[in-house]
Design a protein around this motif. Structure first.
Motif, PDB file in Angstrom:
ATOM      1  N   LYS A   1       2.447 -12.828  -5.967  1.00 23.73           N
ATOM      2  CA  LYS A   1       2.737 -12.653  -4.551  1.00 23.73           C
ATOM      3  C   LYS A   1       2.103 -13.766  -3.718  1.00 23.73           C
ATOM      4  O   LYS A   1       2.712 -14.279  -2.787  1.00 23.73           O
ATOM      5  CB  LYS A   1       2.226 -11.291  -4.064  1.00 23.73           C
ATOM      6  CG  LYS A   1       3.157 -10.126  -4.330  1.00 23.73           C
ATOM      7  CD  LYS A   1       2.670  -8.898  -3.583  1.00 23.73           C
ATOM      8  CE  LYS A   1       3.694  -7.779  -3.665  1.00 23.73           C
ATOM      9  NZ  LYS A   1       3.291  -6.607  -2.862  1.00 23.73           N
TER      10      LYS A   1
ATOM     11  N   THR B   1      12.813  -4.707  -1.720  1.00 24.03           N
ATOM     12  CA  THR B   1      11.415  -5.122  -1.789  1.00 24.03           C
ATOM     13  C   THR B   1      11.112  -6.117  -0.675  1.00 24.03           C
ATOM     14  O   THR B   1      11.799  -7.125  -0.534  1.00 24.03           O
ATOM     15  CB  THR B   1      11.095  -5.767  -3.156  1.00 24.03           C
ATOM     16  OG1 THR B   1      11.385  -4.837  -4.194  1.00 24.03           O
ATOM     17  CG2 THR B   1       9.641  -6.182  -3.231  1.00 24.03           C
TER      18      THR B   1
ATOM     19  N   PRO C   1      10.052   0.240   0.591  1.00 21.51           N
ATOM     20  CA  PRO C   1      11.289  -0.540   0.549  1.00 21.51           C
ATOM     21  C   PRO C   1      12.017  -0.556   1.885  1.00 21.51           C
ATOM     22  O   PRO C   1      11.947   0.395   2.661  1.00 21.51           O
ATOM     23  CB  PRO C   1      12.120   0.174  -0.520  1.00 21.51           C
ATOM     24  CG  PRO C   1      11.612   1.574  -0.516  1.00 21.51           C
ATOM     25  CD  PRO C   1      10.151   1.482  -0.186  1.00 21.51           C
TER      26      PRO C   1
ATOM     27  N   ASP D   1       4.412  -0.690  -2.017  1.00 16.10           N
ATOM     28  CA  ASP D   1       5.372  -1.353  -1.131  1.00 16.10           C
ATOM     29  C   ASP D   1       6.436  -0.363  -0.667  1.00 16.10           C
ATOM     30  O   ASP D   1       7.056   0.326  -1.483  1.00 16.10           O
ATOM     31  CB  ASP D   1       6.063  -2.524  -1.849  1.00 16.10           C
ATOM     32  CG  ASP D   1       5.099  -3.648  -2.193  1.00 16.10           C
ATOM     33  OD1 ASP D   1       4.021  -3.712  -1.573  1.00 16.10           O
ATOM     34  OD2 ASP D   1       5.424  -4.449  -3.082  1.00 16.10           O
TER      35      ASP D   1
ATOM     36  N   ALA E   1       6.720  -6.900  -6.801  1.00 19.97           N
ATOM     37  CA  ALA E   1       6.544  -5.651  -6.053  1.00 19.97           C
ATOM     38  C   ALA E   1       5.384  -4.851  -6.618  1.00 19.97           C
ATOM     39  O   ALA E   1       4.995  -5.015  -7.775  1.00 19.97           O
ATOM     40  CB  ALA E   1       7.826  -4.824  -6.115  1.00 19.97           C
TER      41      ALA E   1
ATOM     42  N   ASP F   1       3.078  -1.206   5.322  1.00 22.19           N
ATOM     43  CA  ASP F   1       3.169  -0.243   4.225  1.00 22.19           C
ATOM     44  C   ASP F   1       2.339   0.999   4.539  1.00 22.19           C
ATOM     45  O   ASP F   1       2.723   2.117   4.205  1.00 22.19           O
ATOM     46  CB  ASP F   1       2.711  -0.871   2.912  1.00 22.19           C
ATOM     47  CG  ASP F   1       3.701  -1.900   2.394  1.00 22.19           C
ATOM     48  OD1 ASP F   1       4.918  -1.680   2.552  1.00 22.19           O
ATOM     49  OD2 ASP F   1       3.261  -2.927   1.841  1.00 22.19           O
TER      50      ASP F   1
END
Length: 197
Positions: free
Chosen positions: A3, A134, A175, A173, A169, A144
């Motif tokens: 990430k 995602t 969506p 997380d 992901a 989140d």
């Protein structure tokens, strides 16, 4: 890529965009706000962010929502460690102040995190979003943490090349259901599609 690596690449790409591209994208995003693909009654609450720095959009997005008679709330980042966002009502007359991380926030008193439950739609800033929903944010997890109280339709706002096939992901997380991009407009995301898993 991790990430962190994806975030770094996306940030570099955003910083490299020309002023013309950024301003053109902002104008297009504001125009799309007049063409919401989901049914939202006049007077309903819509949550939207105030774009800063390289984020796509401008205050014109919120003004377009205000034109249509929606009640708009915008995020207020609480002091201290990352936690659910607070919110504040926004309209054209709202006085803004620069606060934490250079974010623009209303000078008016903020509302508690549970206020997001009033929203029918929430426009969420993102560095990228995948076709399976995602979302890649800046990494602190404010959204989140916040979206769990909301049943609002979740729309990630990104540049067109930031709507991608796949992103790393994590289980925490939340969506997204739609992407909004300057050229393509609203794109329905599909967590059951080929990018899922």
């Amino acid at each position: 890529m991790t990430k962190a690596q994806v975030r770094a690449r996306l940030r570099d790409a955003r910083e490299a965009r020309s002023v013309f591209d950024v301003e053109s994208a902002a104008a297009n995003l504001a125009d799309w706000m007049y063409r919401l693909p989901m049914a939202v009654e006049e007077g309903s609450t819509i949550a939207c962010y105030l774009p800063v720095g390289s984020e796509p959009g401008s205050d014109a997005m919120l003004e377009a929502l205000d034109d249509q008679g929606f009640r708009i709330i915008v995020p207020v980042v609480p002091d201290g460690e990352p936690q659910p966002l607070r919110w504040a009502v926004f309209d054209r007359g709202t006085q803004l102040q620069t606060r934490r991380w250079g974010l623009a926030e209303p000078a008016t008193p903020s509302l508690p995190p549970e206020s997001l439950a009033d929203a029918s739609v929430v426009f969420v800033p993102a560095l990228a979003v995948a076709r399976d929903g995602t979302r890649l944010g800046r990494g602190a997890g404010y959204y989140d943490r916040s979206l769990s109280v909301s049943r609002a339709v979740r729309v990630a706002v990104v540049f067109d090349d930031e709507l991608v096939d796949r992103l790393p992901a994590e289980s925490t997380d939340v969506p997204m259901e739609w992407a909004l991009t300057p050229e393509a407009g609203f794109t329905r995301l599909d967590p059951t599609g080929p990018a899922a898993g």
